[in-house]
Design a protein around this motif. Sequence first.
Motif, PDB file in Angstrom:
ATOM      1  N   TYR A  59      -2.000  23.062 -88.322  1.00 40.02           N
ATOM      2  CA  TYR A  59      -1.121  23.767 -89.251  1.00 40.02           C
ATOM      3  C   TYR A  59      -0.516  22.787 -90.252  1.00 40.02           C
ATOM      4  N   GLY A  60      -0.073  21.629 -89.764  1.00 44.85           N
ATOM      5  CA  GLY A  60       0.537  20.643 -90.648  1.00 44.85           C
ATOM      6  C   GLY A  60      -0.434  20.106 -91.673  1.00 44.85           C
ATOM      7  N   ALA A  63      -0.982  22.817 -94.278  1.00 46.92           N
ATOM      8  CA  ALA A  63       0.184  22.938 -95.152  1.00 46.92           C
ATOM      9  C   ALA A  63       0.178  21.852 -96.223  1.00 46.92           C
ATOM     10  N   GLN A  78       7.690  24.332 -92.656  1.00 43.77           N
ATOM     11  CA  GLN A  78       6.327  24.875 -92.616  1.00 43.77           C
ATOM     12  C   GLN A  78       6.247  26.208 -91.896  1.00 43.77           C
ATOM     13  N   ILE A  82       3.890  29.220 -93.518  1.00 39.90           N
ATOM     14  CA  ILE A  82       2.451  29.061 -93.283  1.00 39.90           C
ATOM     15  C   ILE A  82       1.827  30.314 -92.684  1.00 39.90           C
TER      16      ILE A  82
END
Length: 203
Positions: A59-60, A63, A78, A82
């Motif tokens: 996810y990071g 992002a 985030q 997201i």
Amino acid sequence: MGQVRSDRGGDVEQNYGYWRVTDGSTVAVARADALTSWTEAAYPVLVGVAGSYRAVITYGELAAEVQAASGVRTKALQHNWIGRVLGGVVHEAHRRGDPPLTALVVHAQDGMVGEGYKEVLEVAGEPPAGDELARELHAARARLACYREFCQSLPADGGTAALAPRYESTVARRRAAAAAEKPAAVCPGCSLQLPATGACDFC
């Protein structure tokens, strides 16, 4: 809110939360416009991930990539945005007839797709996953479909579905711990612990 132009980038970042740097000036961007830009940027990023067999993205990482690709930045946490981006990708993939690309996005900590994956099932008209493992197995099959659609270097057999490496390690640890906690088998005749053969050496 629309867009507001300012040469004082710090003020825009602090007051608006979403911005784009253009020609040396900072342009404030409405949250809805930021989400649209990030969703549009996310699709080719995820297609690129699917181009490598067994690849996933956190996810990071996603992002960071959508902000870099779109030029739209934010200081918002985030997890506050997201999910909306991934939801947009889910619907766009369904509209195009592509596999669910969001299956490629996993948490860095545990390798799971997470609760938000339920939107993939809802959009596809499928029943909810029964539990965590069922959800992750569904995502594994979805990732394989993505690789088969977009990867040009699949194994000769077309590849196989696989849990994300970090989650696979988690499952293995859980199974080992459960096996260690399982009571040892004992002989019904003498009540001594049975060897690995399952046959008592004394009875």
